[in-house]
Scaffold this motif. Sequence first.
Motif, PDB file in Angstrom:
ATOM      1  N   ARG A  28       0.745  -1.189  -0.054  1.00  0.00           N
ATOM      2  CA  ARG A  28       0.159   0.045   0.010  1.00  0.00           C
ATOM      3  C   ARG A  28       0.680   1.135   0.044  1.00  0.00           C
ATOM      4  O   ARG A  28       0.414   2.199  -0.712  1.00  0.00           O
ATOM      5  CB  ARG A  28      -1.018  -0.009   1.128  1.00  0.00           C
ATOM      6  N   ILE A  29       2.171   1.376   0.886  1.00  0.00           N
ATOM      7  CA  ILE A  29       2.929   2.326   0.758  1.00  0.00           C
ATOM      8  C   ILE A  29       3.356   2.634  -0.462  1.00  0.00           C
ATOM      9  O   ILE A  29       3.455   3.661  -0.968  1.00  0.00           O
ATOM     10  CB  ILE A  29       3.979   2.132   2.193  1.00  0.00           C
ATOM     11  N   GLY A  36      -0.021   7.545  -6.731  1.00  0.00           N
ATOM     12  CA  GLY A  36      -0.508   8.923  -6.131  1.00  0.00           C
ATOM     13  C   GLY A  36      -2.204   8.477  -5.788  1.00  0.00           C
ATOM     14  O   GLY A  36      -2.614   7.433  -6.142  1.00  0.00           O
ATOM     15  N   GLY A  37      -2.800   9.473  -5.233  1.00  0.00           N
ATOM     16  CA  GLY A  37      -4.089   9.376  -5.144  1.00  0.00           C
ATOM     17  C   GLY A  37      -5.006   8.987  -6.066  1.00  0.00           C
ATOM     18  O   GLY A  37      -5.986   8.090  -6.190  1.00  0.00           O
ATOM     19  N   GLU A  38      -4.934   9.676  -7.227  1.00  0.00           N
ATOM     20  CA  GLU A  38      -5.679   9.392  -8.863  1.00  0.00           C
ATOM     21  C   GLU A  38      -5.391   7.978  -9.123  1.00  0.00           C
ATOM     22  O   GLU A  38      -6.393   7.301  -9.331  1.00  0.00           O
ATOM     23  CB  GLU A  38      -5.502  10.493  -9.635  1.00  0.00           C
ATOM     24  N   GLY A  39      -4.268   7.366  -9.187  1.00  0.00           N
ATOM     25  CA  GLY A  39      -3.979   6.224  -9.830  1.00  0.00           C
ATOM     26  C   GLY A  39      -4.455   5.088  -8.908  1.00  0.00           C
ATOM     27  O   GLY A  39      -5.119   4.068  -9.222  1.00  0.00           O
ATOM     28  N   VAL A  40      -4.340   5.233  -7.402  1.00  0.00           N
ATOM     29  CA  VAL A  40      -4.897   4.374  -6.407  1.00  0.00           C
ATOM     30  C   VAL A  40      -6.239   4.197  -6.542  1.00  0.00           C
ATOM     31  O   VAL A  40      -6.765   3.361  -6.438  1.00  0.00           O
ATOM     32  CB  VAL A  40      -4.417   4.687  -4.918  1.00  0.00           C
ATOM     33  N   ARG A 165       2.303 -11.367  -5.815  1.00  0.00           N
ATOM     34  CA  ARG A 165       1.366 -10.528  -6.172  1.00  0.00           C
ATOM     35  C   ARG A 165       1.691  -8.761  -5.966  1.00  0.00           C
ATOM     36  O   ARG A 165       1.599  -8.009  -7.094  1.00  0.00           O
ATOM     37  CB  ARG A 165       0.032 -10.427  -5.429  1.00  0.00           C
ATOM     38  N   VAL A 166       2.585  -8.802  -4.989  1.00  0.00           N
ATOM     39  CA  VAL A 166       3.016  -7.319  -4.681  1.00  0.00           C
ATOM     40  C   VAL A 166       4.217  -7.142  -5.595  1.00  0.00           C
ATOM     41  O   VAL A 166       4.171  -5.880  -6.077  1.00  0.00           O
ATOM     42  CB  VAL A 166       3.494  -7.233  -3.115  1.00  0.00           C
ATOM     43  N   VAL A 167       5.173  -7.929  -5.940  1.00  0.00           N
ATOM     44  CA  VAL A 167       6.213  -7.736  -6.691  1.00  0.00           C
ATOM     45  C   VAL A 167       5.607  -7.586  -8.042  1.00  0.00           C
ATOM     46  O   VAL A 167       6.207  -6.366  -8.716  1.00  0.00           O
ATOM     47  CB  VAL A 167       7.240  -8.816  -6.823  1.00  0.00           C
ATOM     48  N   THR A 168       4.814  -8.090  -8.454  1.00  0.00           N
ATOM     49  CA  THR A 168       4.485  -7.862  -9.995  1.00  0.00           C
ATOM     50  C   THR A 168       3.686  -6.718  -9.969  1.00  0.00           C
ATOM     51  O   THR A 168       3.565  -5.984 -11.167  1.00  0.00           O
ATOM     52  CB  THR A 168       3.553  -9.272 -10.503  1.00  0.00           C
ATOM     53  N   MET A 169       2.762  -6.435  -8.744  1.00  0.00           N
ATOM     54  CA  MET A 169       1.806  -5.233  -8.886  1.00  0.00           C
ATOM     55  C   MET A 169       2.843  -3.984  -9.150  1.00  0.00           C
ATOM     56  O   MET A 169       2.477  -3.017 -10.082  1.00  0.00           O
ATOM     57  CB  MET A 169       1.060  -4.958  -7.726  1.00  0.00           C
ATOM     58  N   ILE A 170       3.958  -3.868  -8.251  1.00  0.00           N
ATOM     59  CA  ILE A 170       4.841  -2.856  -8.392  1.00  0.00           C
ATOM     60  C   ILE A 170       5.433  -2.620  -9.582  1.00  0.00           C
ATOM     61  O   ILE A 170       5.615  -1.538 -10.180  1.00  0.00           O
ATOM     62  CB  ILE A 170       5.529  -2.943  -7.267  1.00  0.00           C
ATOM     63  N   ALA A 171       6.062  -3.901 -10.062  1.00  0.00           N
ATOM     64  CA  ALA A 171       6.680  -3.733 -11.161  1.00  0.00           C
ATOM     65  C   ALA A 171       6.180  -3.447 -12.477  1.00  0.00           C
ATOM     66  O   ALA A 171       6.449  -2.494 -13.185  1.00  0.00           O
ATOM     67  CB  ALA A 171       7.432  -5.222 -11.658  1.00  0.00           C
ATOM     68  N   PHE A 172       4.715  -3.825 -12.764  1.00  0.00           N
ATOM     69  CA  PHE A 172       3.912  -3.744 -13.688  1.00  0.00           C
ATOM     70  C   PHE A 172       3.438  -2.291 -13.809  1.00  0.00           C
ATOM     71  O   PHE A 172       3.531  -1.385 -15.048  1.00  0.00           O
ATOM     72  CB  PHE A 172       2.918  -4.473 -14.028  1.00  0.00           C
TER      73      PHE A 172
END
Length: 533
Positions: A28-29, A36-40, A165-172
Amino acid sequence: MSKDTFLKGAFILTVAGIVVKIIGSVNRILLSRLLGGEGVGLYQMAYPIYLLALSVSSAGIPVAISIIVAEKIARSDYRGANHVFRISLGVLAATGLFFTFLLYYGAGWLIEHNFVRDHRAYYAIAALAPAIFFVTVLSSYRGYFQGLQMMTPTAVSQIFEQLIRVVTMIAFAYILLPRGLEFAAAGASFGAGPGAAAGLLVLLYFYWRHKPGFKQQMENQPQIKQESSLSIIGRIVKLALPVSLANIMLPVVSNIDLLIVPARLEVAGYSVEQATEMFGYLTGMAVPLVNLATILTASLAASLVPAISEAYTLGNKQRIYQRTATAMRISNLITIPSFVGMTLLATPISLMLYGTPNAGVPIAILSVGIFLLGIHQVTTGVLQGLGYTAIPVINMAVSAVVKIVMSWVLTAVPSLGIMGAAWATVADFGVAALLNMFFVYRYVGFSLDIKDTFKAVLASGVMGVVVLLSYDAIMSQMLHNTLATIGSIAAGVTVFGIVLLLVGGVEARDIEQIPRIGGKIAAILTTLRLLRR
């Protein structure tokens, strides 16, 4: 193959749950800083739709499978247990595939008909579709292993699923960010698919690893008449449907809160901005802390289901009672001190975690719900293990009505405001817990043990005094809230453990359930006469 005792299984699931929560917090961090807020916001527009699709396609199925598999194993019907698994795997693969295509091709329809207002969320919704298939299929494996009372495969798969999941989320998200926020949000959404696939691969490894043992048990079992496939599917649906409804009810009640609480705060005299801010303190800060404190009781409930189902199938009423009593005692040993500590340190905890003291009051009120939610979770596990999966859902519906009425009335009172909404949530937990306890007493004959509960209350009371004194002492020396909060929590936990040992609130068999080190710790404490057998 060795199965876990339900306490050991609960401990394994708890450790996995904590690891998953930590990884999720880091995610989440990082995601917030990256998008940013819009992307989240774009990501959050897609995720509830994904959760709803999962609730319809697979939620409740693992519970149903674990109940039926545990029942078959109790009768030494290993072929029957394997048959249940294969039937459920086929059904879930089909439903998972159906909902994957439905979400993928339905994403545009949701945008066109303004169910999702921002057209840029299309890519994030479509990117989540593949995850549904993998999560639905792996739920069958998890239900099977839980029915065998083997919790390690589920725990390990949860950790790997979250990590990948977290690794691929941040990477993509990072790779696609130059193309625009909508594509970065879609990249973050897509991470759910590889994560679920990784979890499924872990479960496949455990399945193939234990397959020779499964095969040998099936070959050695006596001839037992097998249940038909249609009968198994019917039983799975009958058991799973109420659990699925309960899972759907949770986001529905949350959305009702969204409609009621801010509007009633405005009636109480607060501005729109103030109402939104206070709603954030309650739902975004206080509620997650309560859920964090009940990770163990949620794990106890999951581990209890097959354990109770096994005892019920064998007609062993004494074992059902003993397992219920043990689970409730362990739950109280966690939830009562958590309630006391969080009540006393509500504002310091709010300041430490969220950088504001303003969530302190909602946290203090909701901390009462930790004890009640623990009771509700454990009793839900007992009732589900007995096959009464519909009862907890009905009780949740009744408690939700109570919450809605109380939120509507109390939140609009100017002297209460957001405190009224917090007390309505506590009442929700309390009504559900009391109704569940009524049915557990009716079917099991169990009620709370006053003596054991008093020991937990006594140890928690002493702990509370130490927590307050420690916090004041550290603050007077260092004037640093975070250090004072962490130090007082550490002192409180230590004192609680010591007092609990002195009053005989813990048994040797409880400590022995801790994997690897439990036996050694129990032996030392028994030698020191701090544990009772």
